[in-house]
Motif scaffolding. Structure first.
Motif, PDB file in Angstrom:
ATOM      1  N   LEU A 138       0.826  -1.208   0.000  1.00 49.49           N
ATOM      2  CA  LEU A 138       0.000   0.000   0.000  1.00 49.49           C
ATOM      3  C   LEU A 138       0.860   1.259   0.000  1.00 49.49           C
ATOM      4  CD1 LEU A 138      -2.867   1.139   0.064  1.00 49.49           C
ATOM      5  CD2 LEU A 138      -2.767   1.057   2.574  1.00 49.49           C
ATOM      6  N   LEU A 139       1.965   1.235   0.755  1.00 47.26           N
ATOM      7  CA  LEU A 139       2.890   2.369   0.749  1.00 47.26           C
ATOM      8  C   LEU A 139       3.490   2.569  -0.640  1.00 47.26           C
ATOM      9  CD1 LEU A 139       4.454   4.530   2.441  1.00 47.26           C
ATOM     10  CD2 LEU A 139       6.260   2.815   2.685  1.00 47.26           C
ATOM     11  N   TYR A 140       3.867   1.446  -1.285  1.00 49.04           N
ATOM     12  CA  TYR A 140       4.423   1.512  -2.633  1.00 49.04           C
ATOM     13  C   TYR A 140       3.402   2.089  -3.610  1.00 49.04           C
ATOM     14  CZ  TYR A 140       6.567  -0.039  -7.027  1.00 49.04           C
ATOM     15  OH  TYR A 140       7.103  -0.083  -8.288  1.00 49.04           O
ATOM     16  N   LEU A 141       2.147   1.627  -3.505  1.00 50.73           N
ATOM     17  CA  LEU A 141       1.099   2.118  -4.399  1.00 50.73           C
ATOM     18  C   LEU A 141       0.790   3.594  -4.125  1.00 50.73           C
ATOM     19  CD1 LEU A 141      -1.318  -0.957  -4.349  1.00 50.73           C
ATOM     20  CD2 LEU A 141       0.306  -0.318  -6.152  1.00 50.73           C
ATOM     21  N   SER A 142       0.852   4.003  -2.867  1.00 48.86           N
ATOM     22  CA  SER A 142       0.585   5.408  -2.537  1.00 48.86           C
ATOM     23  C   SER A 142       1.665   6.318  -3.107  1.00 48.86           C
ATOM     24  CB  SER A 142       0.460   5.601  -1.027  1.00 48.86           C
ATOM     25  OG  SER A 142       1.695   5.389  -0.373  1.00 48.86           O
ATOM     26  N   GLN A 143       2.944   5.873  -3.068  1.00 48.92           N
ATOM     27  CA  GLN A 143       3.999   6.693  -3.670  1.00 48.92           C
ATOM     28  C   GLN A 143       3.884   6.677  -5.189  1.00 48.92           C
ATOM     29  OE1 GLN A 143       6.988   6.094  -5.571  1.00 48.92           O
ATOM     30  NE2 GLN A 143       6.308   3.965  -5.913  1.00 48.92           N
ATOM     31  N   SER A 144       3.372   5.563  -5.754  1.00 50.16           N
ATOM     32  CA  SER A 144       3.139   5.528  -7.206  1.00 50.16           C
ATOM     33  C   SER A 144       2.123   6.598  -7.598  1.00 50.16           C
ATOM     34  CB  SER A 144       2.630   4.147  -7.641  1.00 50.16           C
ATOM     35  OG  SER A 144       3.575   3.143  -7.386  1.00 50.16           O
ATOM     36  N   PHE A 145       1.033   6.680  -6.818  1.00 45.38           N
ATOM     37  CA  PHE A 145       0.004   7.695  -7.062  1.00 45.38           C
ATOM     38  C   PHE A 145       0.571   9.099  -6.893  1.00 45.38           C
ATOM     39  CE2 PHE A 145      -2.973  10.675  -5.122  1.00 45.38           C
ATOM     40  CZ  PHE A 145      -3.977  10.737  -6.081  1.00 45.38           C
ATOM     41  N   ALA A 146       1.231   9.342  -5.752  1.00 38.47           N
ATOM     42  CA  ALA A 146       1.699  10.694  -5.432  1.00 38.47           C
ATOM     43  C   ALA A 146       2.784  11.166  -6.402  1.00 38.47           C
ATOM     44  CB  ALA A 146       2.223  10.746  -4.000  1.00 38.47           C
ATOM     45  N   SER A 147       3.720  10.289  -6.738  1.00 29.90           N
ATOM     46  CA  SER A 147       4.812  10.694  -7.629  1.00 29.90           C
ATOM     47  C   SER A 147       4.279  11.079  -8.999  1.00 29.90           C
ATOM     48  CB  SER A 147       5.855   9.575  -7.757  1.00 29.90           C
ATOM     49  OG  SER A 147       5.303   8.414  -8.352  1.00 29.90           O
ATOM     50  N   GLN A 148       3.309  10.326  -9.516  1.00 29.67           N
ATOM     51  CA  GLN A 148       2.752  10.653 -10.820  1.00 29.67           C
ATOM     52  C   GLN A 148       1.857  11.889 -10.755  1.00 29.67           C
ATOM     53  OE1 GLN A 148       3.711   9.139 -13.798  1.00 29.67           O
ATOM     54  NE2 GLN A 148       5.194   8.449 -12.278  1.00 29.67           N
ATOM     55  N   LEU A 149       1.180  12.092  -9.627  1.00 28.74           N
ATOM     56  CA  LEU A 149       0.413  13.324  -9.435  1.00 28.74           C
ATOM     57  C   LEU A 149       1.323  14.538  -9.584  1.00 28.74           C
ATOM     58  CD1 LEU A 149      -2.109  14.948  -8.372  1.00 28.74           C
ATOM     59  CD2 LEU A 149      -1.202  14.547  -6.089  1.00 28.74           C
ATOM     60  N   PHE A 150       2.460  14.513  -8.889  1.00 28.59           N
ATOM     61  CA  PHE A 150       3.370  15.663  -8.938  1.00 28.59           C
ATOM     62  C   PHE A 150       4.116  15.744 -10.269  1.00 28.59           C
ATOM     63  CE2 PHE A 150       3.450  14.643  -4.198  1.00 28.59           C
ATOM     64  CZ  PHE A 150       2.408  15.521  -3.934  1.00 28.59           C
ATOM     65  N   PHE A 151       4.500  14.570 -10.823  1.00 29.76           N
ATOM     66  CA  PHE A 151       5.148  14.574 -12.136  1.00 29.76           C
ATOM     67  C   PHE A 151       4.249  15.241 -13.172  1.00 29.76           C
ATOM     68  CE2 PHE A 151       8.392  11.137 -11.248  1.00 29.76           C
ATOM     69  CZ  PHE A 151       9.468  11.859 -11.719  1.00 29.76           C
ATOM     70  N   TRP A 152       2.964  14.880 -13.164  1.00 29.60           N
ATOM     71  CA  TRP A 152       2.088  15.389 -14.222  1.00 29.60           C
ATOM     72  C   TRP A 152       1.629  16.824 -13.987  1.00 29.60           C
ATOM     73  CZ3 TRP A 152       1.706  13.841 -18.988  1.00 29.60           C
ATOM     74  CH2 TRP A 152       2.223  12.582 -19.282  1.00 29.60           C
ATOM     75  N   MET A 153       1.744  17.317 -12.772  1.00 28.86           N
ATOM     76  CA  MET A 153       1.573  18.753 -12.572  1.00 28.86           C
ATOM     77  C   MET A 153       2.685  19.515 -13.288  1.00 28.86           C
ATOM     78  SD  MET A 153       0.283  19.286  -8.652  1.00 28.86           S
ATOM     79  CE  MET A 153       0.067  21.045  -8.958  1.00 28.86           C
ATOM     80  N   VAL A 154       3.847  18.869 -13.387  1.00 28.31           N
ATOM     81  CA  VAL A 154       4.980  19.461 -14.109  1.00 28.31           C
ATOM     82  C   VAL A 154       4.901  19.140 -15.595  1.00 28.31           C
ATOM     83  CG1 VAL A 154       7.499  19.494 -14.340  1.00 28.31           C
ATOM     84  CG2 VAL A 154       6.457  19.353 -12.055  1.00 28.31           C
TER      85      VAL A 154
END
Length: 406
Positions: free
Chosen positions: A9-25
């Motif tokens: 779940l921690l791995y999946l949460s960082q997958s979500f968060a990292s792509q959220l911030f990547f795609w804001m950029v």
């Protein structure tokens, strides 16, 4: 079991968060380069080339550090550097500072490249990690959706602000992982030996390269990574400019954000749907079936790339772009699953992935400038078509793989 679920779940949460911030950029950064910094086609590709040179130089050293010092250390450091690099990029809209930013966030990327896959594989086990990887792609694409929406809304006001908020998000993600990640793997089991740090690193690197030398399938993986790198850099840097050329005069620069963000948003939805279906196939993956599926996927990808290059209307461009990006997600995910299964020494897993990433970077460094120069002196559509043709040798590699034994 509970610990494994919590780790996944921690791995999946960082997958979500990292792509959220990547795609804001990423939703706005090419528009930022074109509209604010006013880069030409060659400069756009050079930005990518500097990034890939950084990856080329740093991939293996950071992979060795992840295997020797610890995957958590490497991942937290990586996200911190990515945040810093994007913050500099958004704060200073000049070609020179953007090149510097590529170096910083490129180093950060190499710190997490391989380390994430190695960490989650060791934490949940090789027999369970395939499903985690596939679920991770779905979580990443949900993150994409939210990141794209935020990028569109904030980017309509200011593309710089969207980049800066994404950068700050990465810094908070690094802090979150530092506080919550666990690492049960024994870090650097060789510390009890009398070998020095340098001797340990040399031994580890020698063992990895010996594995590639002894296994032809691993060498095919590297060759595929190189070819994919050769074609991808030109496409990734030129697709927005190609769309802008086609719809020139029909939309203002301000409204381009809706086209760019909208097509990426729809792509993420289709990707989630596709991986929801593919999740059922993740229990037992047979190599022969995988090779056939990947060969067909690459054939469709090449056709879609050529059609995208020569499409003359926006609807056609959007349809082919969606096909291209969904197939890229599929091939990338299943090639990582395949590669992960080929690695027999878990203690060196991050280094194996780093070698693969370095080969991909070599391909991008070689292919990106070629596409940029062709586009600069002919047209962007010819540069994109050339990128598609550069991908075609991968079909012959998968044909050879079908003739090998599992």
């Amino acid at each position: 079991m509970t610990r494994h679920k919590g780790t996944a779940l921690l791995y999946l949460s960082q997958s979500f968060a990292s792509q959220l911030f990547f795609w804001m950029v990423f939703t706005v950064n090419l528009l930022y380069y074109v509209q604010v910094v006013e880069m030409n086609a060659l400069q756009l590709v050079l930005v990518g080339t500097v990034l890939e040179i950084t990856v080329l130089i740093c991939e293996i050293p950071t992979g060795l550090i992840a295997d020797y010092k610890g995957r958590k250390f490497s991942i937290v450091l990586g996200y911190s550097l990515i945040g810093l690099g994007f913050f500099i990029e958004g704060l200073f809209p000049t070609f020179t500072t953007i090149l510097i930013a590529q170096v910083i966030w490129g180093i950060g990327y190499t710190c997490i490249s391989g380390a994430l896959q190695a960490w989650i594989t060791d934490e949940v086990g090789l027999n369970k990690v395939d499903k985690v990887f596939i679920n991770s792609t779905k979580y990443e694409n949900v993150g994409n959706l939210f990141g794209i929406l935020l990028g569109i809304v904030i980017g309509y006001i200011s593309v710089q602000v969207s980049i800066l908020i994404g950068a700050i998000g990465f810094l908070f993600l690094a802090l979150y992982l530092w506080r919550n990640m666990t690492e049960t793997r024994v870090i650097n089991e060789k510390k009890k030996d009398s070998l020095s740090f340098i001797e340990n690193i040399k031994s580890m690197l020698s063992s990895v390269f010996s594995s590639f030398k002894a296994n032809i399938i691993l060498r095919y993986v590297l060759l595929i990574a190189c070819i994919v790198g050769i074609y991808s850099e030109g496409f990734d840097r030129l697709w927005i400019s190609h769309i802008a050329d086609i719809i020139e005069g029909t939309l203002s620069e301000k409204h381009m954000i809706f086209v760019v963000g909208g097509v990426q948003f729809v792509t993420s939805i289709f990707t989630i749907i596709v991986f929801q279906f593919l999740n059922r196939m993740s229990e037992k993956i047979q190599f022969k079936s995988l090779y056939k599926g990947l060969r067909l996927s690459y054939f469709i990808l090449i056709l879609a790339l050529i059609c995208f290059a020569f499409s003359t209307n926006l609807i056609g461009l959007i349809c082919f772009f969606i096909i291209i990006q969904v197939i890229r997600e599929v091939t990338s995910t299943f090639e990582n699953i395949w590669f992960n299964q080929l690695i027999t020494d878990s203690s060196k897993r991050a280094t194996f992935f780093s070698v693969k990433g370095q080969v991909d970077a070599i391909g991008q460094i070689g292919g990106g400038p070629v596409a940029g120069l062709i586009s600069q002196y002919t047209s962007i559509k010819i540069g994109l078509a050339a990128s598609a043709l550069l991908l075609s040798p991968v079909l012959f590699i998968y044909q050879k793989l079908l003739k090998t034994r599992d």
